[in-house]
Scaffold this motif. Structure first.
Motif, mmCIF file in Angstrom:
data_model
loop_
_atom_site.group_PDB
_atom_site.id
_atom_site.type_symbol
_atom_site.label_atom_id
_atom_site.label_comp_id
_atom_site.label_asym_id
_atom_site.label_seq_id
_atom_site.Cartn_x
_atom_site.Cartn_y
_atom_site.Cartn_z
ATOM 1 N N ALA A 103 8.467 3.425 10.344
ATOM 2 C CA ALA A 103 9.116 2.118 10.187
ATOM 3 C C ALA A 103 10.629 2.249 10.222
ATOM 4 C CB ALA A 103 8.663 1.478 8.877
ATOM 5 N N ALA A 104 11.155 3.354 9.640
ATOM 6 C CA ALA A 104 12.605 3.565 9.658
ATOM 7 C C ALA A 104 13.118 3.737 11.077
ATOM 8 C CB ALA A 104 12.957 4.785 8.808
ATOM 9 N N VAL A 105 12.385 4.495 11.894
ATOM 10 C CA VAL A 105 12.789 4.691 13.291
ATOM 11 C C VAL A 105 12.680 3.384 14.068
ATOM 12 C CG1 VAL A 105 12.204 5.864 15.445
ATOM 13 C CG2 VAL A 105 12.210 7.149 13.296
ATOM 14 N N VAL A 106 11.583 2.649 13.872
ATOM 15 C CA VAL A 106 11.430 1.348 14.541
ATOM 16 C C VAL A 106 12.566 0.409 14.136
ATOM 17 C CG1 VAL A 106 9.993 -0.717 14.723
ATOM 18 C CG2 VAL A 106 8.943 1.554 14.837
ATOM 19 N N LEU A 110 4.996 11.383 13.311
ATOM 20 C CA LEU A 110 4.140 12.567 13.370
ATOM 21 C C LEU A 110 4.970 13.844 13.424
ATOM 22 C CD1 LEU A 110 1.400 11.301 15.861
ATOM 23 C CD2 LEU A 110 1.119 11.734 13.413
ATOM 24 N N VAL A 111 6.002 13.851 14.280
ATOM 25 C CA VAL A 111 6.851 15.046 14.422
ATOM 26 C C VAL A 111 7.555 15.356 13.109
ATOM 27 C CG1 VAL A 111 8.909 15.959 15.556
ATOM 28 C CG2 VAL A 111 7.175 14.762 16.905
ATOM 29 N N LEU A 112 8.102 14.322 12.461
ATOM 30 C CA LEU A 112 8.838 14.547 11.212
ATOM 31 C C LEU A 112 7.921 15.109 10.132
ATOM 32 C CD1 LEU A 112 11.529 12.272 9.724
ATOM 33 C CD2 LEU A 112 9.720 13.105 8.235
ATOM 34 N N ASN A 113 6.722 14.557 10.015
ATOM 35 C CA ASN A 113 5.796 15.032 8.995
ATOM 36 C C ASN A 113 5.360 16.473 9.241
ATOM 37 O OD1 ASN A 113 4.725 12.999 6.817
ATOM 38 N ND2 ASN A 113 5.095 11.768 8.657
ATOM 39 N N LEU A 164 3.356 8.549 3.943
ATOM 40 C CA LEU A 164 4.009 9.604 4.724
ATOM 41 C C LEU A 164 4.112 9.250 6.201
ATOM 42 C CD1 LEU A 164 2.356 12.746 3.090
ATOM 43 C CD2 LEU A 164 4.709 11.937 2.787
ATOM 44 N N LEU A 165 3.147 8.501 6.715
ATOM 45 C CA LEU A 165 3.163 8.147 8.142
ATOM 46 C C LEU A 165 3.973 6.880 8.420
ATOM 47 C CD1 LEU A 165 -0.563 8.864 9.096
ATOM 48 C CD2 LEU A 165 1.448 10.138 9.862
ATOM 49 N N ALA A 170 0.831 -1.203 0.000
ATOM 50 C CA ALA A 170 0.000 0.000 0.000
ATOM 51 C C ALA A 170 0.870 1.260 0.000
ATOM 52 C CB ALA A 170 -0.934 -0.010 1.204
ATOM 53 N N CYS A 171 1.979 1.231 0.764
ATOM 54 C CA CYS A 171 2.897 2.384 0.806
ATOM 55 C C CYS A 171 3.559 2.596 -0.564
ATOM 56 C CB CYS A 171 3.953 2.177 1.885
ATOM 57 S SG CYS A 171 3.313 2.303 3.560
#
Length: 500
Positions: free
Chosen positions: A47-50, A70-73, A41-42, A16-17
């Motif tokens: 996923a990269a941080v996780v 959320l903060v990055l977006n 976008l979310l 989906a992404c």
């Protein structure tokens, strides 16, 4: 099956992404456009941080990843609007670049993450987490070799046989296999519970835990927890002085032992020196019990399961009378005891002793031993013979039998029992403490456990408070027993199954 469902869901979200990125980059119109682009976008930055935190507690990593996304977006949208450069295509492209950058960081991080030993080692330490049952013959032999090489590790609760038995019964048992330059230098058995909460192997059932390793091995304790996917590790009977954990020892306490290295007679002289009056009184009661109920004899290492059932029934009754939790109400603990009773090798065995007056059992004990050390575990006696102090009489006879069997020591474990101070001829030291890594679960665990542990320490350190608490528990036990006796006579009675 659950893992397959999770994997399928992960692939569905990934597809989906990808679809969202393609729609944005090629400006494709579709009713799903807003949803798929927002999903990209979310999910991608989260996923990269996780991925960077995948060796942390899963819930904590997921929480941090969601917040970071959320903060990055928000920051990205504000920056692009500030420069009048916002568009779905630009946003997706920027997020894709940032996600790729974090993926590169993850690869570099995980490639250089191994912790180094502080003992002049040449290579990086590799930590592999497995189930104890997965250890091969050579690994189990190496475990025994390391244990025998260090006298401080001479405890059956640190033996590979105990770890394998626990693994058969509980799904949360793990062992970290620590290698340096391709050679195993240590084993760290532990329990991994929900939210990354780590506990010693056997938890409340055991009186010793720690790192089974080459002497003076020093690892980064938090790196060890990270490799084990633990956010916190609480310990209260850790082998004191292990370099990996010394910085986290909040308290070190003595564990009394009966030491027979100079012979049984030398130990008995020490007991007499500790309290001549106590020894004289117990010897008198011992003779009186023999005169009034038949000649005393001690059976060492009884293989009879019915004898074990008798002992565990006494122990369950003791738990109820004194207001404690009956450990043998848990079937897995009964099964563990049976498994340990069946063990009988030169390096590890369950030892059941029973004191008889004539043909009547009056007191006994079940514990575990290595080749040279027996550890106290479940002592109990028949309350009908309470006036003869059968428990202490049994301990004296068990000590002689242990010395005659070639054992060097009986480890009685730390605790507030007065008889231990009288029977001891030496001490070992165990440590209490806590290691944690920053995470929500570690914070919640601290709030739930630390105040309780502090209160328990205060009570245990003050004899008057300990006696008062003991009286309260015994009062509760009497009330509980009385209520049980008042149950309807047609109620189904359950046979006690055992406890420590």
């Amino acid at each position: 099956m659950l893992k397959q469902h999770r994997r399928a869901l992960a692939w569905l979200v990934a597809l989906a992404c990808i679809a969202g990125a393609v729609i944005a980059l090629f400006d494709i119109e579709t009713p799903l456009r807003p949803f798929l682009i927002s999903l990209f976008l979310l999910v991608v930055p989260g996923a990269a941080v996780v991925g960077l935190l995948r060796d942390r507690d899963p819930l904590a990593a997921l929480s941090v990843g969601a917040a970071a996304s959320l903060v990055l977006n928000v920051l990205l949208a504000q920056a692009m609007l500030l420069f009048n450069a916002w568009s779905p295509r630009a946003g997706v492209a920027t997020v894709a670049v940032l996600g790729g950058f974090m993926y590169v960081l993850r690869v570099l991080y995980r490639g250089g993450r191994a912790c180094r030993p502080n003992r002049g080692g040449q290579g990086k330490v590799n930590i592999q987490v497995v189930r104890p049952r997965e250890l091969g013959d050579s690994e189990r032999a190496r475990w025994r070799e390391l244990q025998k090489a260090d006298p401080s590790l001479d405890n059956p609760f640190l033996s590979v046989e105990f770890a394998v038995a626990m693994d058969r019964l509980r799904d949360y048992v793990r062992v970290a296999v620590i290698s340096d330059g391709g050679r195993i230098v240590g084993f760290f058995p532990y329990e991994r519970h929900s939210f990354g909460i780590g506990k010693p192997l056997g938890g409340f059932l055991t009186t010793c835990h720690g790192l089974i390793s080459v002497p003076d091995l020093k690892l980064d304790a938090k790196a060890l927890l990270r490799a084990c996917k633990l956010s916190v590790f609480d310990f209260d009977h850790l082998v004191a002085g292990q370099p990996t954990f010394t910085a986290y020892e909040a308290d070190v306490r003595p564990a009394p032992v009966m030491d027979f290295t100079a012979g049984f007679d030398a130990w008995l002289e020490q007991v007499k020196s500790n309290s001549p009056k106590n020894l004289k009184t117990v010897r008198y009661k011992e003779r009186k019990l023999g005169r009034e109920h038949g000649e005393l004899r001690l059976e060492w290492a009884s293989p009879d399961p019915e004898v074990l059932r008798t002992l565990l029934a006494w122990k369950s009754d003791q738990y109820r009378r004194t207001g404690r939790v009956d450990r043998f109400a848990q079937p897995w603990i009964v099964e563990l005891t049976d498994m340990m009773h069946a063990e009988n090798s030169s390096d590890f065995a369950g030892v059941l002793t029973m004191l008889y007056a004539g043909d009547v059992p009056v007191a006994g004990h079940f514990g575990l031993r290595t080749a040279t050390t027996l550890v106290g575990w479940f002592p109990a006696y028949d309350t009908e013979f309470g006036r003869y102090s059968p428990g202490i009489v049994h301990h004296l006879q068990m000590a002689e039998a242990a010395a005659n069997a070639g054992l060097h020591m009986v480890d009685m474990g730390k605790g507030g029992k007065e008889y231990k101070d009288w029977l001891k001829s030496g001490v070992l030291y165990v440590a209490e403490g806590r290691i944690s890594r920053p995470s929500p679960s570690a914070a919640v665990h601290w709030m739930g456990r630390t105040p309780f542990n502090k209160a328990r320490t205060i009570v245990m350190d003050r004899p008057s408070l300990y006696r008062a608490a003991d009286r309260v528990l015994k009062g509760f036990g009497r009330v509980r027993t009385s209520m049980q006796h008042q149950e309807p006579s047609n109620a189904v009675s359950q046979e006690p199954t055992g406890a420590r």
